[in-house]
Design a protein around this motif. Structure first.
Motif, short mmCIF file in Angstrom:
data_model
loop_
_atom_site.label_atom_id
_atom_site.label_comp_id
_atom_site.label_asym_id
_atom_site.label_seq_id
_atom_site.Cartn_x
_atom_site.Cartn_y
_atom_site.Cartn_z
N ILE A 24 20.33 21.39 -24.27
CA ILE A 24 19.63 22.37 -25.18
C ILE A 24 19.44 21.34 -26.56
CG2 ILE A 24 19.77 24.47 -26.91
CD1 ILE A 24 21.44 25.41 -24.52
N LEU A 25 18.33 21.24 -27.29
CA LEU A 25 18.00 20.59 -28.37
C LEU A 25 17.83 21.79 -29.66
CD1 LEU A 25 15.67 17.63 -27.36
CD2 LEU A 25 18.45 17.76 -27.41
N TRP A 26 18.41 21.93 -30.37
CA TRP A 26 18.42 22.98 -31.40
C TRP A 26 18.21 22.52 -32.79
CZ3 TRP A 26 18.56 28.23 -30.05
CH2 TRP A 26 18.62 29.14 -31.33
N VAL A 27 16.87 22.74 -33.34
CA VAL A 27 16.45 21.96 -34.36
C VAL A 27 16.14 23.34 -35.21
CG1 VAL A 27 14.77 20.71 -35.66
CG2 VAL A 27 15.09 20.43 -33.05
N GLU A 28 16.85 22.94 -36.59
CA GLU A 28 16.82 23.85 -37.57
C GLU A 28 16.77 23.34 -39.02
OE1 GLU A 28 20.10 26.37 -37.06
OE2 GLU A 28 21.77 24.78 -37.12
N GLY A 29 16.46 24.07 -40.07
CA GLY A 29 16.52 23.37 -41.37
C GLY A 29 18.00 23.42 -41.97
N LEU A 30 18.11 22.84 -43.15
CA LEU A 30 19.24 22.94 -44.00
C LEU A 30 19.86 24.00 -44.38
CD1 LEU A 30 19.22 19.50 -45.73
CD2 LEU A 30 20.51 19.84 -43.51
N ASP A 69 15.34 13.81 -48.64
CA ASP A 69 15.52 12.77 -47.83
C ASP A 69 16.41 13.30 -46.44
OD1 ASP A 69 15.43 10.43 -49.66
OD2 ASP A 69 17.21 11.35 -50.76
N VAL A 70 16.42 14.59 -46.30
CA VAL A 70 17.05 15.32 -45.15
C VAL A 70 16.18 16.48 -44.86
CG1 VAL A 70 19.07 15.98 -43.79
CG2 VAL A 70 19.35 14.32 -45.58
N HIS A 71 15.27 16.41 -43.66
CA HIS A 71 14.54 17.69 -43.62
C HIS A 71 15.10 18.57 -42.58
CE1 HIS A 71 10.93 14.90 -44.37
NE2 HIS A 71 11.65 15.58 -45.45
N GLY A 72 16.22 18.37 -41.84
CA GLY A 72 16.93 19.42 -40.94
C GLY A 72 17.98 18.66 -40.17
N VAL A 111 10.31 9.88 -36.67
CA VAL A 111 11.40 10.59 -37.20
C VAL A 111 12.60 9.80 -37.15
CG1 VAL A 111 12.79 12.69 -36.89
CG2 VAL A 111 10.32 12.58 -36.06
N THR A 112 13.44 9.80 -38.06
CA THR A 112 14.56 9.14 -38.28
C THR A 112 15.72 10.08 -37.98
OG1 THR A 112 13.68 7.40 -39.66
CG2 THR A 112 15.92 7.54 -39.85
N PHE A 113 16.67 9.79 -37.15
CA PHE A 113 17.89 10.36 -37.02
C PHE A 113 19.02 9.47 -37.58
CE2 PHE A 113 14.84 11.60 -34.06
CZ PHE A 113 15.08 13.13 -33.76
N PHE A 114 20.04 10.50 -38.05
CA PHE A 114 21.26 9.60 -38.52
C PHE A 114 22.38 10.76 -38.61
CE2 PHE A 114 18.33 10.49 -41.71
CZ PHE A 114 18.94 11.78 -42.51
N ALA A 115 23.69 10.43 -38.65
CA ALA A 115 24.96 11.45 -38.58
C ALA A 115 24.83 12.05 -39.85
CB ALA A 115 26.15 10.34 -38.33
N ARG A 116 25.68 13.09 -39.96
CA ARG A 116 25.66 13.84 -40.98
C ARG A 116 26.44 13.16 -42.14
NH1 ARG A 116 27.81 19.65 -38.94
NH2 ARG A 116 29.16 18.31 -37.76
N GLY A 117 26.04 13.20 -43.34
CA GLY A 117 26.60 12.37 -44.31
C GLY A 117 26.26 11.13 -44.46
N LYS A 154 14.98 12.92 -40.69
CA LYS A 154 13.90 12.91 -41.75
C LYS A 154 12.54 12.63 -41.08
CE LYS A 154 12.40 10.85 -45.83
NZ LYS A 154 13.02 9.49 -47.14
N ILE A 155 11.46 13.37 -41.19
CA ILE A 155 10.24 13.29 -40.63
C ILE A 155 9.64 12.26 -41.68
CG2 ILE A 155 8.17 14.32 -40.00
CD1 ILE A 155 9.60 16.99 -39.52
#
Length: 251
Positions: free
Chosen positions: A192-198, A205-208, A239-245, A233-234
């Protein structure tokens, strides 16, 4: 008279709605993809995928991609003469009928993924974008889940392929029918890939965030689901993915 539900998800803010891609069956190498899009792509999606259109076009010409454009099929069914001239039922025939029967849609899927003659496809993939729209078009939750069940039997069990389904959900939603479909899909999914906003609101700098849930086997009750959470971030073409923080806003 056929009733249609009003889907208001386009008016919701990113933090109010979430999208989930559910993958049924384990990953495998695919030689055939069947995709039917029931909802027009948003502008970021069109921008990101524009560089891949030539590959998809080539795959379609080689017979490796079967694409059903749901919106065009609906318009042809309601206002056009294409189905009348061909004599073949539309995959979305249920829209013009009183009964919520998705048999024509399943027949389209089964015909598309079944090898013809000497052809032999390895691990076909069925992409549904997005399943929630079927409910808005008047299909009942039982009919939608039955459709997915028969697709699982054909694509996953018989042909050893995969099914990838997009659905929308909302924690505060009062749409019990949609939540029933979402919960059932999550229960039967392997990934499951669960995509949501912040939850904190908009950030340039972070879209979700995306939550990746690898479901434990139902046969092994001692195992727990593996959950990984990333932020994204789109950009213009990717799309760039990174760990939280670890976003540019923090670093």
């Amino acid at each position: 008279m056929k009733r249609f539900r009003v889907n208001s998800r386009c008016c919701e803010t990113p933090e109010q709605t979430a999208a989930s891609w559910c993958t049924i069956s384990s990953p495998s190498t695919s030689e055939l993809a069947v995709r039917f899009a029931l909802w027009p792509c948003s502008s970021p999606s069109v921008t990101i995928t524009s560089s891949r259109r030539s590959c998809l076009t080539a795959a379609k010409e080689r017979g490796q991609l079967v694409f059903l454009e749901g919106l065009k099929s609906c318009l042809d069914l309601l206002f056009g003469e294409k189905e009348k001239q061909s004599g073949q039922p539309s995959p979305l025939q249920f829209i013009s009928e009183s009964a919520s029967n998705l048999k024509a849609l399943f027949d389209f899927v089964r015909t598309s993924v079944t090898p013809a003659g000497s052809e032999s496809w390895k691990g076909p993939v069925l992409l549904v974008d997005d399943l929630s729209v079927l409910l808005s078009l008047g299909a009942t939750p039982v009919a939608v889940l039955d459709f997915i069940h028969y697709c699982r039997v054909t694509v996953c069990s018989q042909l050893k392929g995969n099914i990838v389904v997009l659905v929308h959900s909302n924690e505060d939603s009062e749409d019990e029918e949609n939540e029933l479909v979402v919960n059932s899909l999550c229960h039967h999914s392997d990934l499951i890939l669960w995509v949501e906003g912040l939850a904190t609101g908009f950030c340039k700098d972070v879209h979700g965030q995306i939550k990746i849930i690898r479901r434990a086997s139902l046969e092994l009750t001692a195992e727990q689901d593996l959950v990984q959470i990333y932020q994204y971030k789109i950009q213009d073409k990717n799309v760039t993915f990174f760990a939280r923080g670890l976003s540019a806003a923090v670093l």
